[in-house]
Design a protein around this motif. Structure first.
Motif, PDB file in Angstrom:
ATOM      1  N   SER A  88      21.254   3.409  17.523  1.00 57.64           N
ATOM      2  CA  SER A  88      22.322   2.530  17.991  1.00 57.64           C
ATOM      3  C   SER A  88      21.834   1.088  18.116  1.00 57.64           C
ATOM      4  O   SER A  88      22.582   0.148  17.813  1.00 57.64           O
ATOM      5  CB  SER A  88      22.860   3.024  19.331  1.00 57.64           C
ATOM      6  N   ALA A  89      20.586   0.915  18.551  1.00 60.10           N
ATOM      7  CA  ALA A  89      20.035  -0.442  18.625  1.00 60.10           C
ATOM      8  C   ALA A  89      19.972  -1.055  17.235  1.00 60.10           C
ATOM      9  O   ALA A  89      20.393  -2.204  17.024  1.00 60.10           O
ATOM     10  CB  ALA A  89      18.646  -0.412  19.260  1.00 60.10           C
ATOM     11  N   PHE A  90      19.459  -0.289  16.282  1.00 57.12           N
ATOM     12  CA  PHE A  90      19.353  -0.810  14.923  1.00 57.12           C
ATOM     13  C   PHE A  90      20.737  -1.015  14.300  1.00 57.12           C
ATOM     14  O   PHE A  90      21.009  -2.061  13.691  1.00 57.12           O
ATOM     15  CB  PHE A  90      18.526   0.136  14.053  1.00 57.12           C
ATOM     16  N   GLY A  91      21.621  -0.037  14.465  1.00 59.26           N
ATOM     17  CA  GLY A  91      22.949  -0.150  13.874  1.00 59.26           C
ATOM     18  C   GLY A  91      23.750  -1.315  14.416  1.00 59.26           C
ATOM     19  O   GLY A  91      24.538  -1.934  13.700  1.00 59.26           O
ATOM     20  N   THR A  92      23.542  -1.654  15.694  1.00 61.88           N
ATOM     21  CA  THR A  92      24.286  -2.756  16.312  1.00 61.88           C
ATOM     22  C   THR A  92      23.676  -4.111  16.005  1.00 61.88           C
ATOM     23  O   THR A  92      24.399  -5.083  15.737  1.00 61.88           O
ATOM     24  CB  THR A  92      24.340  -2.556  17.840  1.00 61.88           C
ATOM     25  N   LEU A  93      22.345  -4.199  16.024  1.00 59.45           N
ATOM     26  CA  LEU A  93      21.682  -5.503  16.013  1.00 59.45           C
ATOM     27  C   LEU A  93      20.931  -5.810  14.722  1.00 59.45           C
ATOM     28  O   LEU A  93      20.325  -6.890  14.617  1.00 59.45           O
ATOM     29  CB  LEU A  93      20.719  -5.595  17.196  1.00 59.45           C
ATOM     30  N   ALA A  94      20.953  -4.928  13.746  1.00 58.16           N
ATOM     31  CA  ALA A  94      20.266  -5.211  12.481  1.00 58.16           C
ATOM     32  C   ALA A  94      20.819  -6.471  11.831  1.00 58.16           C
ATOM     33  O   ALA A  94      20.068  -7.317  11.320  1.00 58.16           O
ATOM     34  CB  ALA A  94      20.386  -4.024  11.531  1.00 58.16           C
ATOM     35  N   ALA A  95      22.137  -6.627  11.845  1.00 58.32           N
ATOM     36  CA  ALA A  95      22.747  -7.810  11.239  1.00 58.32           C
ATOM     37  C   ALA A  95      22.358  -9.075  12.001  1.00 58.32           C
ATOM     38  O   ALA A  95      22.166 -10.139  11.398  1.00 58.32           O
ATOM     39  CB  ALA A  95      24.267  -7.659  11.202  1.00 58.32           C
ATOM     40  N   VAL A  96      22.253  -8.966  13.325  1.00 62.22           N
ATOM     41  CA  VAL A  96      21.840 -10.121  14.130  1.00 62.22           C
ATOM     42  C   VAL A  96      20.407 -10.514  13.789  1.00 62.22           C
ATOM     43  O   VAL A  96      20.092 -11.699  13.602  1.00 62.22           O
ATOM     44  CB  VAL A  96      21.967  -9.801  15.632  1.00 62.22           C
ATOM     45  N   TYR A  97      19.523  -9.513  13.683  1.00 65.34           N
ATOM     46  CA  TYR A  97      18.128  -9.785  13.296  1.00 65.34           C
ATOM     47  C   TYR A  97      18.086 -10.473  11.935  1.00 65.34           C
ATOM     48  O   TYR A  97      17.395 -11.496  11.772  1.00 65.34           O
ATOM     49  CB  TYR A  97      17.353  -8.470  13.253  1.00 65.34           C
ATOM     50  N   ALA A  98      18.813  -9.923  10.982  1.00 65.52           N
ATOM     51  CA  ALA A  98      18.781 -10.488   9.622  1.00 65.52           C
ATOM     52  C   ALA A  98      19.310 -11.911   9.607  1.00 65.52           C
ATOM     53  O   ALA A  98      18.777 -12.779   8.901  1.00 65.52           O
ATOM     54  CB  ALA A  98      19.594  -9.598   8.675  1.00 65.52           C
ATOM     55  N   ASP A  99      20.340 -12.177  10.382  1.00 62.37           N
ATOM     56  CA  ASP A  99      20.888 -13.526  10.434  1.00 62.37           C
ATOM     57  C   ASP A  99      19.911 -14.493  11.098  1.00 62.37           C
ATOM     58  O   ASP A  99      19.724 -15.621  10.638  1.00 62.37           O
ATOM     59  CB  ASP A  99      22.209 -13.506  11.205  1.00 62.37           C
ATOM     60  N   ARG A 100      19.253 -14.043  12.167  1.00 60.58           N
ATOM     61  CA  ARG A 100      18.358 -14.924  12.913  1.00 60.58           C
ATOM     62  C   ARG A 100      17.105 -15.294  12.115  1.00 60.58           C
ATOM     63  O   ARG A 100      16.503 -16.337  12.366  1.00 60.58           O
ATOM     64  CB  ARG A 100      17.961 -14.266  14.239  1.00 60.58           C
ATOM     65  N   ILE A 101      16.683 -14.449  11.163  1.00 61.91           N
ATOM     66  CA  ILE A 101      15.509 -14.805  10.354  1.00 61.91           C
ATOM     67  C   ILE A 101      15.900 -15.566   9.093  1.00 61.91           C
ATOM     68  O   ILE A 101      15.043 -15.877   8.264  1.00 61.91           O
ATOM     69  CB  ILE A 101      14.663 -13.568   9.991  1.00 61.91           C
TER      70      ILE A 101
END
Length: 421
Positions: A215-228
């Motif tokens: 759930s952590a990865f499914g929710t925040l993977a896009a946020v991580y990718a955007d932030r890098i």
């Protein structure tokens, strides 16, 4: 195959449209929220809200359907899905998005249960496996298509919110005009943690940790990718490739777990997951190719764990308790899903974006440590006594009805909607 699918094509179309809209909604919120400057913590709470709503939907939808019927309940839930996504457009704030995401989770669980109940009723013992496999394939394809659609337009405007709402509305049409016979009442389960613990402590701990991780990865993977700094097309791939890799990995992982102690397989794929976690944390990859490769490896591991855990639990369960066991584990997965995005989002806000993978790594480490300890306390199940491994959709999109639908023989449907001790 066509003769098996044609009679249920309306239901499959409705399901595909629902999941397509869900794919759009799942990705547009973190992408747009990141553009609006929302914190990682608040975006993580979207996953927490979804998990709370999803658990409530699994528990309460059977009561709703019993009161108003399948078609009316399905139409109402589809409409509320559209309201939730449009409300997210109008009320551009994380603190309004969180309850709206919870509403989406509730409705999505309910609509999935209704569709799966209908499909399970129409399937026969001879074609149930084919129908379930086709249904799973359609949902995976629709999820991927929905996320990839975001590469076709501007995510800073209203377009994808409106498109998602329209698709949700279209989804109720096939079932509304279908002549398919209304099925039996929906499956209900209760969360009996003590019973599940007596059956398999490994399954209880592991499924909650997988809920945290996935759930952590499914929710925040896009946020991580955007932030890098990855571009939108890569962000869509970054969230989609792990899902597809996890679906493909279930075949070899399942075959292996049928031939050896499933706990050893669980430890092995957890080690693979930790290697991917460490790659993100230590290497801090910035280029698209490296990120996509590591994400695919991580997805292959984490999205193949859930069916191994369910199979292990059912190895120790009574022959007539498949649905209760699988449904109870699903609800425990949802409990982990409440915690995971909350912890990872807090870490990403107060530490750095790599905190997402620190969270998943901690969950995978706990699985390994606890499973290795339990292997010293309980012998493995003999191969002859194992249940058959069954591929499953992502736990995030599964319901107690999925267990009934996937089961080859028609086990009696238990009706125990209350939340147990």
């Amino acid at each position: 195959m066509f003769r098996h699918i044609l009679p249920i094509s309306a239901l499959l179309l409705g399901s595909a449209l629902l999941v397509l809209a869900g794919g759009i909604n799942t990705l547009i919120l973190p992408v747009r929220g990141s553009h609006e400057g929302f914190s990682s913590f608040s975006l993580g709470l979207l996953g927490t809200g979804w998990a709370v709503g999803y658990i409530a939907g699994c528990l309460l939808t059977p009561k709703l359907v019993a009161k108003v019927g399948h078609i009316r309940a399905f139409g109402a839930l589809c409409s509320l899905c559209a309201v939730a996504v449009l409300g997210s457009l109008i009320l551009m704030s994380p603190w309004t998005w969180i309850p709206l995401r919870g509403l989406s989770g509730f409705c999505f669980a309910g609509t999935a249960m209704i569709v799966e109940s209908w499909l399970g009723e129409r399937a026969t013992a001879a074609n149930r496996g084919k129908v379930f496999g086709f249904y799973t394939m359609i949902n995976l394809g629709a999820t991927t298509a929905g996320q990839m659609m975001l590469t076709l337009g501007d995510t800073t405007g209203y377009l994808f919110f409106v498109v998602a709402a329209m698709v949700y509305s279209f989804a109720l049409i096939p079932t509304a005009i279908s002549s398919t016979t209304t099925p039996k009442p929906l499956v209900s389960v209760r969360l009996d943690i003590r019973g599940l613990w007596r059956n398999s402590p490994v399954a209880v701990v592991a499924v909650m940790m997988i809920g945290v991780s996935n759930s952590a990865f499914g929710t925040l993977a896009a946020v991580y990718a955007d932030r890098i700094g990855l571009v939108l097309a890569t962000i869509a791939l970054f969230t989609s490739l792990p899902i597809l890799a996890g679906a493909a990995a279930q075949i070899p992982v399942g075959a292996l777990s049928d031939r050896m102690d499933r706990r050893k397989v669980l430890v092995g794929i957890s080690v693979v997951a930790i290697c991917a976690d460490l790659a993100f944390v230590l290497l801090h990859p910035q280029d698209a190719t490296t990120n996509l490769i590591i994400a695919a490896v991580l997805g292959a591991a984490i999205y193949a764990m859930y069916p191994v855990i369910v199979a292990h639990a059912n190895d120790h369960a009574a022959p007539d308790s498949y649905i209760q066991t699988s449904g109870g584990l699903l609800l425990l997965y949802g409990v982990g899903g409440i915690v995971g995005p909350l912890v990872a989002g807090f870490g990403m806000t107060n530490l750095n974006v790599s905190a997402l993978f620190m969270t998943t790594m901690l969950a995978h480490t706990l699985i390994i440590v606890f499973t290795l300890w339990r292997m010293t306390q309980r012998p493995e199940v003999a191969i002859a006594d194992k249940v058959d491994f069954a591929m499953s959709p992502l736990a995030r999109s599964s319901t107690p009805e999925t267990a009934a639908f996937a089961k080859p023989d028609d086990e009696e449907r238990p009706v125990t909607p209350e939340l147990g001790q």
